[in-house]
Scaffold this motif. Structure first.
Motif, PDB file in Angstrom:
ATOM      1  N   ALA A  23       0.898  -1.518   0.288  1.00 10.52           N
ATOM      2  CA  ALA A  23       0.087   0.520   0.384  1.00 10.52           C
ATOM      3  C   ALA A  23       0.934   1.263   0.215  1.00 10.52           C
ATOM      4  O   ALA A  23       2.099   1.391   0.542  1.00 10.52           O
ATOM      5  CB  ALA A  23      -1.063  -0.101   1.288  1.00 10.52           C
ATOM      6  N   SER A  24       0.426   1.880  -0.640  1.00 12.72           N
ATOM      7  CA  SER A  24       1.358   3.355  -1.046  1.00 12.72           C
ATOM      8  C   SER A  24       0.224   4.664  -0.882  1.00 12.72           C
ATOM      9  O   SER A  24      -1.105   4.362  -0.833  1.00 12.72           O
ATOM     10  CB  SER A  24       1.595   4.230  -2.226  1.00 12.72           C
ATOM     11  OG  SER A  24       1.120   3.056  -3.089  1.00 12.72           O
ATOM     12  N   GLY A  25       0.784   5.819  -0.778  1.00  7.30           N
ATOM     13  CA  GLY A  25       0.175   7.068  -0.697  1.00  7.30           C
ATOM     14  C   GLY A  25      -0.931   7.166   0.801  1.00  7.30           C
ATOM     15  O   GLY A  25      -0.288   6.687   2.012  1.00  7.30           O
ATOM     16  N   ARG A  26      -1.936   7.606   0.915  1.00  9.65           N
ATOM     17  CA  ARG A  26      -2.311   7.589   2.708  1.00  9.65           C
ATOM     18  C   ARG A  26      -2.645   6.552   3.149  1.00  9.65           C
ATOM     19  O   ARG A  26      -4.315   6.051   3.153  1.00  9.65           O
ATOM     20  CB  ARG A  26      -3.898   8.795   1.906  1.00  9.65           C
ATOM     21  CG  ARG A  26      -2.993  10.240   1.796  1.00  9.65           C
ATOM     22  CD  ARG A  26      -4.426  11.412   1.661  1.00  9.65           C
ATOM     23  NE  ARG A  26      -4.921  11.120   2.934  1.00  9.65           N
ATOM     24  CZ  ARG A  26      -5.785  12.061   3.385  1.00  9.65           C
ATOM     25  NH1 ARG A  26      -6.554  13.091   2.739  1.00  9.65           N
ATOM     26  NH2 ARG A  26      -6.534  12.766   5.130  1.00  9.65           N
ATOM     27  N   THR A  27      -2.263   6.181   3.690  1.00 12.42           N
ATOM     28  CA  THR A  27      -2.277   4.799   4.202  1.00 12.42           C
ATOM     29  C   THR A  27      -2.125   5.175   5.193  1.00 12.42           C
ATOM     30  O   THR A  27      -2.671   6.150   5.875  1.00 12.42           O
ATOM     31  CB  THR A  27      -1.367   4.210   4.251  1.00 12.42           C
ATOM     32  OG1 THR A  27      -0.152   3.661   4.563  1.00 12.42           O
ATOM     33  CG2 THR A  27      -1.444   3.504   2.864  1.00 12.42           C
ATOM     34  N   SER A  28      -3.171   4.059   6.761  1.00 12.99           N
ATOM     35  CA  SER A  28      -3.544   4.063   7.602  1.00 12.99           C
ATOM     36  C   SER A  28      -4.216   3.478   7.936  1.00 12.99           C
ATOM     37  O   SER A  28      -4.554   1.548   7.825  1.00 12.99           O
ATOM     38  CB  SER A  28      -5.240   5.503   7.753  1.00 12.99           C
ATOM     39  OG  SER A  28      -5.323   4.850   8.586  1.00 12.99           O
ATOM     40  N   SER A  29      -3.822   2.821   9.472  1.00 12.96           N
ATOM     41  CA  SER A  29      -4.043   1.942   9.873  1.00 12.96           C
ATOM     42  C   SER A  29      -6.113   1.838  11.002  1.00 12.96           C
ATOM     43  O   SER A  29      -6.370   0.813  11.221  1.00 12.96           O
ATOM     44  CB  SER A  29      -4.228   1.846  11.910  1.00 12.96           C
ATOM     45  OG  SER A  29      -5.020   2.980  12.389  1.00 12.96           O
TER      46      SER A  29
END
Length: 120
Positions: A23-29
């Motif tokens: 995953a790339s970009g605005r990844t988040s938990s």
């Protein structure tokens, strides 16, 4: 969020593969990550899900005991270990991401798919 799946290939029945999804970009938990597959002439089906920050995992009944989903948060990568491959596992495998709190049938981002072909 961009998802890049890889690791597919041609394997003999009984073999193993590990698929990866970066995953790339605005990844988040807050994202739930999932794997799906689509065989020729069939609808796309759910395979497994895992949360980024927790250890909540779910599998389709058809893959329990042979597939293992896992993640490495530091690498922003989700894996799908596939053992004891069967010809019926032949499909394009896709990873997807869903914002936490949304229904399980809602997926916001999809990867491009990686082909798994199992020969008998």
């Amino acid at each position: 969020v961009q998802l890049q799946a890889s690791g597919g290939g041609l394997v003999q029945a009984g073999g193993s593969l590990t698929l990866s999804c970066v995953a790339s970009g605005r990844t988040s938990s807050t994202y739930v990550m999932g794997w799906f597959r689509q065989a020729p002439g069939k609808e796309r089906e759910f395979v497994a899900t895992i949360t980024w920050s927790g250890n909540a995992i779910d599998y389709a009944d058809s893959v329990k005991g042979r597939f293992t989903i896992s993640r490495d948060n530091a690498k922003k990568t989700v894996y799908l270990q596939i053992n004891s491959l069967k010809p019926e596992d032949t499909a394009a495998y896709y990873c997807a991401a869903r914002l936490r709190g949304y229904p399980s049938n809602t997926w916001h981002y999809w990867g491009q798919g990686t082909q798994v072909t199992v020969s008998s």
